[in-house]
Design a protein around this motif. Sequence first.
Motif, PDB file in Angstrom:
ATOM      1  N   ARG A   7     -32.883 -18.024  11.266  1.00  0.00           N
ATOM      2  CA  ARG A   7     -33.752 -17.988  10.148  1.00  0.00           C
ATOM      3  C   ARG A   7     -34.042 -19.383   9.741  1.00  0.00           C
ATOM      4  N   GLN A   8     -35.395 -19.825   9.525  1.00  0.00           N
ATOM      5  CA  GLN A   8     -35.924 -21.300   9.348  1.00  0.00           C
ATOM      6  C   GLN A   8     -35.884 -21.672   7.952  1.00  0.00           C
ATOM      7  N   PRO A   9     -36.056 -22.775   7.598  1.00  0.00           N
ATOM      8  CA  PRO A   9     -36.329 -23.133   6.115  1.00  0.00           C
ATOM      9  C   PRO A   9     -37.667 -22.648   5.686  1.00  0.00           C
ATOM     10  N   ALA A  10     -37.724 -22.526   4.365  1.00  0.00           N
ATOM     11  CA  ALA A  10     -38.837 -21.854   3.593  1.00  0.00           C
ATOM     12  C   ALA A  10     -39.970 -22.561   3.780  1.00  0.00           C
ATOM     13  N   ASP A  11     -40.226 -23.976   4.255  1.00  0.00           N
ATOM     14  CA  ASP A  11     -41.434 -24.438   4.592  1.00  0.00           C
ATOM     15  C   ASP A  11     -41.687 -24.416   5.980  1.00  0.00           C
ATOM     16  N   ALA A  12     -40.717 -23.916   6.842  1.00  0.00           N
ATOM     17  CA  ALA A  12     -41.220 -23.813   8.229  1.00  0.00           C
ATOM     18  C   ALA A  12     -42.553 -22.880   8.435  1.00  0.00           C
TER      19      ALA A  12
END
Length: 223
Positions: A7-12
């Motif tokens: 999972r990536q950061p919310a702004d990715a």
Amino acid sequence: VNAYAERQPADAKSQIVVRGWPGIADWATCGMGPVRGMHTMAGTPYVVSGESLYTIDRHGTATLVGAGIIGSSPVSIADNGTEVAVVNNGFGWTYDATNGLRMITSPNFHGANSVAFFKSLFCFDRRNTNQFYHSEVLDGQTYVALNYGAAETSSDNVVAVTEYKGNLIVWGGETTEPWFFSGAVVFPFQLYDGATIQRGLAAPLAVAKEDESLFFLGSDRMA
């Protein structure tokens, strides 16, 4: 498929990225299996495959060193530097280079689900009781009737024992107790007062040491 999702950061740009992972290759073959347990003593891997015990050298060559470890379920293994102890389904064996693989036949060996090496002693849970016990010093074949203790906090049975950072962790079905080495003559362990964990172990081998911590499957079926 040799890949895992992260999972990536919310702004990715994407919430999930799939990363590649190296494949695996055969290194050693030990008998016909199943592989029931592995342990390393003095840099040498020991493997229980089927009912046999093997060592593996640095080239991946397996050598049969003993047979007769009855059963087919996973085993628990520990060592004291020269001797390997294996337990499974109430039976126990030791292996050393001089005597080979031998079943533990002492009348004061009561079988176990788990074995741990702690303060020069092999320690075991006594199956279906609230007790745990130990061998003589650096001798996995010799046992004395009085070398046992009992979980004190709760009435649940002892499920397993684990050595961890200089303590003996006594796992019950509902509670977990840390014991330390007191050096007493009759039974050299003592319970840490006020340190009992109100959660037990789901199964004897459902515990692992990793990243300076103990990870276990609790009696509430949560890791």
